[in-house]
Each structure stands twice: as C-alpha cells, then as structure tokens.
Design an enzyme around this catalytic site. Structure first.
Site, PDB file in Angstrom:
ATOM      1  CE1 TYR A  66       5.601   7.187  -2.920  1.00 38.15           C
ATOM      2  CE2 TYR A  66       7.444   6.780  -1.460  1.00 38.15           C
ATOM      3  CZ  TYR A  66       6.324   6.338  -2.106  1.00 38.15           C
ATOM      4  OH  TYR A  66       5.920   5.041  -1.939  1.00 38.15           O
ATOM      5  CG  ASP A  92      -7.889   2.568 -13.584  1.00 34.75           C
ATOM      6  OD1 ASP A  92      -7.111   2.823 -14.525  1.00 34.75           O
ATOM      7  OD2 ASP A  92      -9.063   2.995 -13.543  1.00 34.75           O
ATOM      8  CG  ASP A 120       5.420   2.115  -2.984  1.00 32.84           C
ATOM      9  OD1 ASP A 120       6.317   1.299  -2.724  1.00 32.84           O
ATOM     10  OD2 ASP A 120       4.532   2.444  -2.166  1.00 32.84           O
ATOM     11  CG  ASP A 165       4.930  -3.913  -2.597  1.00 31.82           C
ATOM     12  OD1 ASP A 165       6.092  -3.596  -2.906  1.00 31.82           O
ATOM     13  OD2 ASP A 165       4.535  -3.989  -1.414  1.00 31.82           O
ATOM     14  CE  LYS A 182      -7.646   7.296 -12.626  1.00 34.06           C
ATOM     15  NZ  LYS A 182      -8.377   6.053 -12.969  1.00 34.06           N
TER      16      LYS A 182
HETATM   17  C1  IPM Z   1       9.776   0.835  -1.404  1.00 34.92           C
HETATM   18  C2  IPM Z   1       9.231   1.102  -0.033  1.00 34.92           C
HETATM   19  C3  IPM Z   1       9.470   2.557   0.319  1.00 34.92           C
HETATM   20  C4  IPM Z   1       8.733   3.386  -0.723  1.00 34.92           C
HETATM   21  C5  IPM Z   1       9.056   2.961   1.736  1.00 34.92           C
HETATM   22  C6  IPM Z   1       9.754   2.129   2.767  1.00 34.92           C
HETATM   23  C7  IPM Z   1       9.249   4.423   1.981  1.00 34.92           C
HETATM   24  O1  IPM Z   1       7.875   0.767   0.037  1.00 34.92           O
HETATM   25  O2  IPM Z   1      10.992   1.009  -1.601  1.00 34.92           O
HETATM   26  O3  IPM Z   1       8.996   0.435  -2.273  1.00 34.92           O
HETATM   27  O4  IPM Z   1       7.526   3.625  -0.597  1.00 34.92           O
HETATM   28  O5  IPM Z   1       9.372   3.813  -1.686  1.00 34.92           O
HETATM   29 MG    MG Z   2       7.140  -0.179  -1.706  1.00 34.25          MG
END
Ligand code: IPM
Ligand code: MG
Length: 356
Positions: free
Chosen positions: A142, A223, A247, A251, A191
C-alpha cells in the site's frame, strides 16, 4: 472526562451512519457525565468536490490534534476516474500514515442472534465465530513506491512491497498482546513460500513468539488461510498479517457473520490516538435511503471508548445496547428476516441511543 473527536463522515452512507454513532455517543456522555466535542472534517469525494483534494492540510492537522477520529466511509463511482493522486482513498491512506496508525484491529464476531445469517452451515459456525484480525496498516504494498513506465513499447506497472523488521515487530507485539487478552492463540499469515517480505515477517514473528510462551503460535500461508476461514473458522483466535492480505481476509471473514454492516475496526498508533471506522465501504447505491446498517459504526465508537479513552464500562454499555436491540428483534434490511422488525438507519440509531 472531556474528549475532542474529529468526525470524518465522508461519502455515500458515511454521513448517515456517523450521525447514528454520534447519537449513541451523546447518550453515553449524558449517562456517564462526559463531554464529547465534535469537529467535522471533509474527507474523500466530498472534499474533492469542495477543495480539489481528498483532505486538506488543515483537516489533517485537526485529525492529528484530536483525541480520536471517527470515520464513516469514502469513495464512490462519481470519483472513480479522478487523477489517482487525488482519489478519495488517498485521503484515508494519508490519515493512516500521518497519524501513525500502524495497527488495524478487525474483530469478527457472529452475534448469536444472527446465527442463521451466516452463509455457512450451522455445523461449521458451531457455537459462534469470534476472531480478531490484526492487520498491519502503514506498510507493505500500500505504501511502497509505484510507477508505470513504457518498456519495449508497452506499459509496465510496478508496486513495491517492502517491510522492515521494526514494522513487523511492532505489529507482532500488538497481535501477541491481543492474543494474551483473548484465547491465547495467534496465527501469523504470510506467503513465505514465495515472498522475501514474508520470510522476514515469519522470522521476526518466530523471534517474538519466544517472548510470549503463553501464546500458542502458528504460521499459516495466506491461500490456506482463505480456505480455512470457510472450512473451519472457529479454529482461529487472533490472526496477524500484512496490509494487503489483511485487507482481503478481513472482508472474507466479515461475511462469515452474515453482514459486513456489523463489523467495526480500530486503527491504532503507539499512543492513544486512534481512528475508528466500520470495515464496509460507502455503499453509494443505498446512500440517502435511510436503510444502511449503523451498527458497524456504532460498534466502532465503542472501540474508540475502549482503546482511546479507556472508558470500559461505557464501551460495554454500547455493546449491550446493540445486543438489546437485536434481542428485541430490530433489524436493518441487510440482516432482516421474516418475523423480525424492519427498521431504517435513523430508527436503529434512535433505538440504540435509547438502550444506553
Ligand atoms: C479498507 C478499505 C481500504 C483499504 C480502501 C478504501 C483503501 O478497503 O479499509 O479495508 O484497502 O485499506
Ligand atoms: Mg478493505
């Protein structure tokens, strides 16, 4: 106590969900005799529209000088084609970086009241999912150098993924300490079979593990982690990982609980300053319709009280208010099922504030 909170409401559903969290915070202030002062700062697309940048220098200064920052969400299709240097997400990354918010805590819990909202079978979800993802937030791919160049007549794009030992060690400590306060199990996700940065990550974690013999430590490849989160999610307690893996996995993990709308997060520095935000995005498709789920933001406010203000009873009161609302059958559309009481964003906020 008196605390100064910067509100970064942002775009899409950001303003409506942050407003509900403020309602709940005000109820907490009244009940426990605190004073919360709020300063609003524009961030993301709304700031691009007003000032041509996703956050102004003045706005950033206000964040740095706050006791804590509460964020809604940034971005939306309207700003998808702006210059990459001023994308809404840039502001979020800049705040993380400038405030030194290297430790991102993303708890994933399946509320027992919502057990049947999980897309996984009851036999897999078991007695509930309760895990904590500790994501490194100010390093890795990032924040590495990136550029696009032309090589032999075609475009070539490059993103560097870099980690130094001190960056790995400080996030590792947060993870081990976090495991000590929970079920004393830590899995470090990497990884290392491919990446040098992961091999340094793993070696550093092993060194730390020797200092924390009480914690049951293991390594797991990213993975395989993605697979295990679906196959057997209850095996995990704390997971620690680098920025991008975290990240993606956070999710994935949030979906185990049925709705990403319920999940809070805390981004912490080495001091008490932190930024708190739901892990979901700005959901532009439902913005302004008063149907967003404010619980992720309200639970983020609870994390703010716990981690930045050391207000443990107050944080517990917010969590109890959420549980009470769910017990009473109130559901926003994302978690609604037949037989329950369907409420909008504002009404859920009112109910939570009243429960305090
Ligand atoms: C998160 C989001 C952010 C990230 C984006 C919006 C830049 O997906 O906070 O998880 O990737 O960190
Ligand atoms: Mg995110």
């Amino acid at each position: 106590m008196e605390k100064n909170i910067v509100l970064l409401k942002g775009d899409g559903i950001g303003p409506e969900i942050v407003d509900q969290a403020v309602k709940v915070l005000d109820a907490v202030a009244e009940k426990y005799g605190h004073k919360f002062n709020y300063t609003e700062v524009d961030i993301g697309g709304c700031s691009i529209d007003k000032y041509g940048v996703p956050i102004t220098d003045e706005g950033m200064e206000k964040c740095k000088n706050a006791d804590a920052v509460l964020l809604g969400a940034v971005g939306g299709p309207k700003w998808d084609n702006v210059d990459p240097s001023i994308r809404p997400e840039k502001a979020l990354l800049a705040v993380r970086r400038e405030l030194g918010l290297f430790a991102n805590l993303r708890p994933t819990r399946l509320f027992p009241q919502l057990a049947d909202s999980s897309p996984l079978k009851q036999s897999i979800v078991g007695n509930g999912i309760d895990l904590m993802i500790v994501r490194e937030l100010t390093g890795g791919i990032y924040f590495g150098k990136r550029y696009t160049e032309v090589v032999d007549g075609e475009k070539v794009a490059t993103d560097y993924m870099t980690y130094s030992e001190h960056e790995i060690e400080r996030i590792g400590r947060v993870a081990f300490e976090s495991a000590l306060k929970r079920n004393k199990k830590l899995a470090s996700v990497d990884k290392a079979n491919v990446l040098d940065s992961s091999r340094l990550w793993r070696a550093t974690m092993h060194r730390l593990a020797e200092e924390y013999p009480q914690v049951e430590y293991s390594d797991i490849l990213v993975d395989n982690t993605a697979m295990q989160l679906i196959k057997n999610p209850t095996q995990f307690d704390v997971l620690v990982t680098e920025n991008m893996f975290g990240d993606i996995l956070s999710d994935e993990a949030s979906m185990l609980t049925g709705s990403i709308g319920m999940m809070p997060s805390a981004s912490l520095s080495s001091g008490t300053l932190g930024m708190y935000e739901p892990i979901h995005g700005s959901a532009p498709d439902i913005a302004g319709m008063d149907i967003a789920n404010p619980i992720g933001t309200v639970m983020s406010a609870a994390m703010m009280l716990r981690y930045s203000f050391d207000m443990m009873d107050e944080a517990d009161a917010i969590e109890a208010a959420v549980n009470k609302a769910l017990d009473a059958g109130y559901r926003t559309p994302d978690i609604y099922k037949d037989g329950f009481k369907r409420v909008g964003c504002t009404e859920m906020g009112d109910i939570l504030a009243a429960n305090i």
